[in-house]
Design a protein around this motif. Structure first.
Motif, PDB file in Angstrom:
ATOM      1  N   VAL A  63     -15.314  -5.997  49.231  1.00 18.18           N
ATOM      2  CA  VAL A  63     -16.113  -5.937  48.007  1.00 18.18           C
ATOM      3  C   VAL A  63     -16.779  -4.565  47.875  1.00 18.18           C
ATOM      4  N   ALA A  64     -17.276  -4.028  49.006  1.00 15.59           N
ATOM      5  CA  ALA A  64     -17.927  -2.713  48.990  1.00 15.59           C
ATOM      6  C   ALA A  64     -16.968  -1.614  48.540  1.00 15.59           C
ATOM      7  N   ARG A  65     -15.674  -1.819  48.790  1.00 10.51           N
ATOM      8  CA  ARG A  65     -14.659  -0.816  48.431  1.00 10.51           C
ATOM      9  C   ARG A  65     -14.017  -1.096  47.073  1.00 10.51           C
ATOM     10  N   GLY A 189     -40.530  18.015  53.387  1.00 10.19           N
ATOM     11  CA  GLY A 189     -41.840  17.399  53.224  1.00 10.19           C
ATOM     12  C   GLY A 189     -42.038  16.735  51.877  1.00 10.19           C
ATOM     13  N   VAL A 190     -40.970  16.155  51.334  1.00  4.57           N
ATOM     14  CA  VAL A 190     -41.043  15.426  50.061  1.00  4.57           C
ATOM     15  C   VAL A 190     -40.479  14.026  50.280  1.00  4.57           C
ATOM     16  N   PRO A 191     -40.817  13.064  49.420  1.00  2.00           N
ATOM     17  CA  PRO A 191     -40.244  11.718  49.568  1.00  2.00           C
ATOM     18  C   PRO A 191     -38.724  11.759  49.492  1.00  2.00           C
ATOM     19  N   LEU A 192     -38.083  11.041  50.392  1.00  2.50           N
ATOM     20  CA  LEU A 192     -36.623  10.960  50.423  1.00  2.50           C
ATOM     21  C   LEU A 192     -36.227   9.485  50.456  1.00  2.50           C
ATOM     22  N   VAL A 193     -35.538   9.039  49.426  1.00  2.36           N
ATOM     23  CA  VAL A 193     -35.077   7.645  49.374  1.00  2.36           C
ATOM     24  C   VAL A 193     -33.568   7.631  49.225  1.00  2.36           C
ATOM     25  N   SER A 194     -32.945   6.639  49.832  1.00  2.00           N
ATOM     26  CA  SER A 194     -31.489   6.547  49.835  1.00  2.00           C
ATOM     27  C   SER A 194     -31.051   5.130  49.510  1.00  2.00           C
ATOM     28  N   VAL A 195     -29.960   5.008  48.767  1.00  2.00           N
ATOM     29  CA  VAL A 195     -29.372   3.699  48.467  1.00  2.00           C
ATOM     30  C   VAL A 195     -27.899   3.722  48.856  1.00  2.00           C
ATOM     31  N   ILE A 196     -27.498   2.767  49.690  1.00  2.00           N
ATOM     32  CA  ILE A 196     -26.074   2.595  50.023  1.00  2.00           C
ATOM     33  C   ILE A 196     -25.492   1.751  48.898  1.00  2.00           C
ATOM     34  N   ILE A 197     -24.671   2.367  48.034  1.00  2.00           N
ATOM     35  CA  ILE A 197     -24.163   1.664  46.861  1.00  2.00           C
ATOM     36  C   ILE A 197     -22.768   1.079  47.076  1.00  2.00           C
ATOM     37  N   GLY A 198     -22.113   1.450  48.168  1.00  2.00           N
ATOM     38  CA  GLY A 198     -20.781   0.926  48.468  1.00  2.00           C
ATOM     39  C   GLY A 198     -20.546   0.977  49.959  1.00  2.00           C
ATOM     40  N   GLU A 199     -19.794   1.978  50.403  1.00  2.00           N
ATOM     41  CA  GLU A 199     -19.565   2.184  51.838  1.00  2.00           C
ATOM     42  C   GLU A 199     -20.540   3.233  52.380  1.00  2.00           C
TER      43      GLU A 199
END
Length: 320
Positions: A63-65, A189-199
């Motif tokens: 599904v992720a792929r 030194g700044v906010p860092l956000v990450s989203v794994i959207i697939g693989e």
């Protein structure tokens, strides 16, 4: 045309019959098939619920792929305004597997960076199927440096099977480039956000996802290697990918228990590709929430919290 995964074949038959009935009715107005087609729709919906009620890790990989999942470009075009792409690593070339630039998110200036797989044959080849070369990671380092200089939050969207393992990439310092990108994630030194959207594959994903907050879509995966690669190494048989996927604890739900990810973003029934708009909106809400949690934090506090997060990673799951 809907793309069905292997385990969705029974669903494909039912939805195909409903579509066929409606097509026949369009050609012959005397045919009254809506009741029968609606019954097939209900049957398909129930089957979809059963199929997705408890997906195995290997099915989650599939599904992720899924080729119809929203990709990085889709998120940027929908969630961000005034997007200005920035190209090149100022050393060798521009890597089209990595896209990034200045933009506004909810009217707030940010730097957005992500892997792009492409959505058809031509674009997938151009984007190298989301597998970045060294110049892609060096471009990401350049953009993170710029964001740090101007005090802009960094948002990364991860969707890659892994960094490109080709001869040229190795000659140009692939592992060093990945390490520098990971290091830069820990330094800004700044906010860092990450989203794994697939693989989220291997160090190629970690180089973008060493963040203060990491979120994963419900059916995304995140691991040090693909199940096929793991099976080839451990059992000399890529066909044992199902067993490898079970052992690797690569699903969003498992990684939440381990503390690798901070939250899981629910997907529409049947996966992100079944309702792209709802998925993109949910990701946008999560990004906004994660950035809001860091409002007012000083650079030193952001760096310290990020480093401690990764040093402590996995302790929760081991203790359990």
């Amino acid at each position: 045309m809907t793309h069905y995964l292997d385990f969705e074949k029974p669903l494909a038959e039912i939805e195909g019959k409903a579509a066929e009935l409606r097509t026949m009715a369009q050609k012959n107005e005397e045919m009254h098939v809506e009741d029968e087609a609606a019954a097939l729709d209900r049957k398909a919906q129930e089957l979809l619920k059963d199929l997705y009620k408890k997906l195995t890790p290997w099915r989650k990989c599939q599904v992720a792929r899924h080729p119809d999942r929203p990709h990085c470009r889709d998120y940027i075009e929908t969630l961000f305004t005034e997007y200005t792409p920035l190209a090149g690593d100022r050393g060798f070339a521009d890597d089209h597997a990595v896209m990034g630039g200045l933009a506004r998110f909810e009217d707030r200036p940010v730097m957005v960076i992500g892997h792009e797989k492409g959505n058809d044959t031509q674009s997938r080849i151009e984007r190298n199927f989301g597998m970045a070369r060294p110049e892609g990671y060096r471009k990401a380092v350049r953009l993170m440096d710029m964001a740090d200089r101007f005090g802009l939050p960094v948002i990364t969207l991860v969707d890659t099977p892994g960094a490109y393992p080709g001869k040229g990439a190795e000659e140009r310092g692939q592992s060093e480039a990945i390490a520098r990108s990971t290091e830069k994630c820990l330094q800004i030194g700044v906010p860092l956000v990450s989203v794994i959207i697939g693989e989220g594959g291997s160090g190629g994903a970690v180089a973008f996802a060493t963040a203060n907050r990491v979120a994963m879509l419900e059916h995304s995966v995140y691991s040090v290697i693909t199940p096929e690669g793991c099976a080839s190494i451990l059992w000399k048989d890529a066909e044992k990918m199902r067993e490898a996927a079970e052992a690797m604890r690569l699903t969003a739900q498992e990684l939440l228990k381990l503390g690798v990810t901070d939250r899981v973003i629910p997907e529409p029934l049947g996966g992100a590709h079944r309702d792209r708009d709802a998925t993109i909106a949910a990701v946008g809400q999560t990004i906004g929430s994660m950035l809001g949690e860091m409002d007012g934090m000083k650079p030193k506090a952001l760096i310290k919290a990020r480093r401690e997060k990764f040093l402590n990673m996995g302790a929760k799951g081991l203790a359990a």
